[in-house]
Design a protein around this motif. Structure first.
Motif, PDB file in Angstrom:
ATOM      1  N   GLU A  22       0.824  -1.206   0.000  1.00 44.48           N
ATOM      2  CA  GLU A  22       0.000   0.000   0.000  1.00 44.48           C
ATOM      3  C   GLU A  22       0.863   1.262   0.000  1.00 44.48           C
ATOM      4  O   GLU A  22       0.632   2.183  -0.806  1.00 44.48           O
ATOM      5  N   PHE A  47      -1.553 -16.180  -1.905  1.00 46.86           N
ATOM      6  CA  PHE A  47      -2.839 -15.568  -1.555  1.00 46.86           C
ATOM      7  C   PHE A  47      -3.980 -16.423  -2.109  1.00 46.86           C
ATOM      8  O   PHE A  47      -4.598 -16.066  -3.113  1.00 46.86           O
ATOM      9  N   LEU A  50      -7.123 -14.773  -2.994  1.00 50.52           N
ATOM     10  CA  LEU A  50      -6.878 -13.600  -3.843  1.00 50.52           C
ATOM     11  C   LEU A  50      -6.908 -12.325  -2.997  1.00 50.52           C
ATOM     12  O   LEU A  50      -6.290 -12.291  -1.940  1.00 50.52           O
ATOM     13  N   GLU A  51      -7.589 -11.272  -3.472  1.00 48.84           N
ATOM     14  CA  GLU A  51      -7.571  -9.976  -2.789  1.00 48.84           C
ATOM     15  C   GLU A  51      -8.104 -10.046  -1.356  1.00 48.84           C
ATOM     16  O   GLU A  51      -7.786  -9.192  -0.534  1.00 48.84           O
ATOM     17  N   GLU A  52      -8.907 -11.045  -1.060  1.00 52.16           N
ATOM     18  CA  GLU A  52      -9.431 -11.179   0.307  1.00 52.16           C
ATOM     19  C   GLU A  52      -8.315 -11.378   1.330  1.00 52.16           C
ATOM     20  O   GLU A  52      -8.500 -11.107   2.515  1.00 52.16           O
ATOM     21  N   PHE A  54      -5.539  -9.714   1.216  1.00 57.52           N
ATOM     22  CA  PHE A  54      -4.843  -8.427   1.350  1.00 57.52           C
ATOM     23  C   PHE A  54      -5.365  -7.683   2.574  1.00 57.52           C
ATOM     24  O   PHE A  54      -6.519  -7.857   2.971  1.00 57.52           O
ATOM     25  N   GLU A  56      -7.233  -4.757   4.349  1.00 60.72           N
ATOM     26  CA  GLU A  56      -8.409  -4.011   3.890  1.00 60.72           C
ATOM     27  C   GLU A  56      -8.024  -2.686   3.242  1.00 60.72           C
ATOM     28  O   GLU A  56      -8.591  -2.291   2.226  1.00 60.72           O
ATOM     29  N   ARG A  59      -6.909  -3.284  -0.331  1.00 61.56           N
ATOM     30  CA  ARG A  59      -8.071  -3.581  -1.189  1.00 61.56           C
ATOM     31  C   ARG A  59      -8.821  -2.298  -1.532  1.00 61.56           C
ATOM     32  O   ARG A  59      -9.212  -2.085  -2.682  1.00 61.56           O
ATOM     33  N   ILE A  62      -6.900  -0.208  -4.123  1.00 59.85           N
ATOM     34  CA  ILE A  62      -7.022  -0.787  -5.464  1.00 59.85           C
ATOM     35  C   ILE A  62      -8.390  -0.466  -6.051  1.00 59.85           C
ATOM     36  O   ILE A  62      -8.504  -0.094  -7.226  1.00 59.85           O
ATOM     37  N   GLU A  63      -9.432  -0.576  -5.257  1.00 57.17           N
ATOM     38  CA  GLU A  63     -10.793  -0.288  -5.734  1.00 57.17           C
ATOM     39  C   GLU A  63     -10.977   1.180  -6.114  1.00 57.17           C
ATOM     40  O   GLU A  63     -11.732   1.496  -7.023  1.00 57.17           O
ATOM     41  N   THR A  70      -4.639  -5.821 -10.731  1.00 53.48           N
ATOM     42  CA  THR A  70      -3.960  -6.966 -10.125  1.00 53.48           C
ATOM     43  C   THR A  70      -3.961  -8.119 -11.128  1.00 53.48           C
ATOM     44  O   THR A  70      -4.915  -8.310 -11.880  1.00 53.48           O
ATOM     45  N   TRP A  72      -2.857 -12.340 -11.452  1.00 52.49           N
ATOM     46  CA  TRP A  72      -2.603 -13.527 -10.654  1.00 52.49           C
ATOM     47  C   TRP A  72      -1.926 -14.625 -11.471  1.00 52.49           C
ATOM     48  O   TRP A  72      -2.326 -14.911 -12.582  1.00 52.49           O
TER      49      TRP A  72
END
Length: 122
Positions: A22, A47, A50-52, A54, A56, A59, A62-63, A70, A72
């Motif tokens: 971050e 991971f 996935l993003e879960e 990461f 919070e 995430r 990124i959003e 991202t 994978w």
């Protein structure tokens, strides 16, 4: 005046350094010459959710920023992950800038790299 090349910034990280990502991405977003796309590369082995998996706050970052993507990988290619996907999506005139997940970049980093590229030739 012709349009400048697209600048694609790529970075690979893994579970032991995800806490750094971050802060590093924030330095890449706060550039005097912004990247057109920031590509974050991860391995599913590190991971599985996935993003879960990461933090919070990462995430959310990124959003909030459409230029962050991202990507994978199933196999762990180590640091080479940051090169493989970006080469697949880059156009002939795009510039690829590889960055590390353990370095905070000064706000003129991309601009200085671009000026150097322009000065020393393609």
């Amino acid at each position: 005046m012709r349009k400048r090349e697209r600048i694609l910034v790529t970075m690979t990280s893994w579970h032991k350094r995800i806490g750094n990502v971050e802060a590093v991405v924030k330095t890449l977003l706060n550039q005097t010459l912004p990247a057109d796309k920031i590509i974050l590369n991860f391995c599913i082995q590190d991971f599985p959710n996935l993003e879960e998996d990461f933090p919070e706050s990462l995430r959310s970052l990124i959003e909030q920023h459409h230029q962050i993507e991202t990507y994978w990988y199933i196999e762990n290619y180590k640091a080479w992950k940051k090169h493989l996907h970006v080469i697949e999506i880059a156009g002939d005139d795009d510039l690829i800038l590889s960055t590390d997940d353990d370095h905070l970049y000064p706000s003129d980093f991309i601009e200085k790299m671009y000026v150097s590229y322009c000065y020393y030739g393609k």
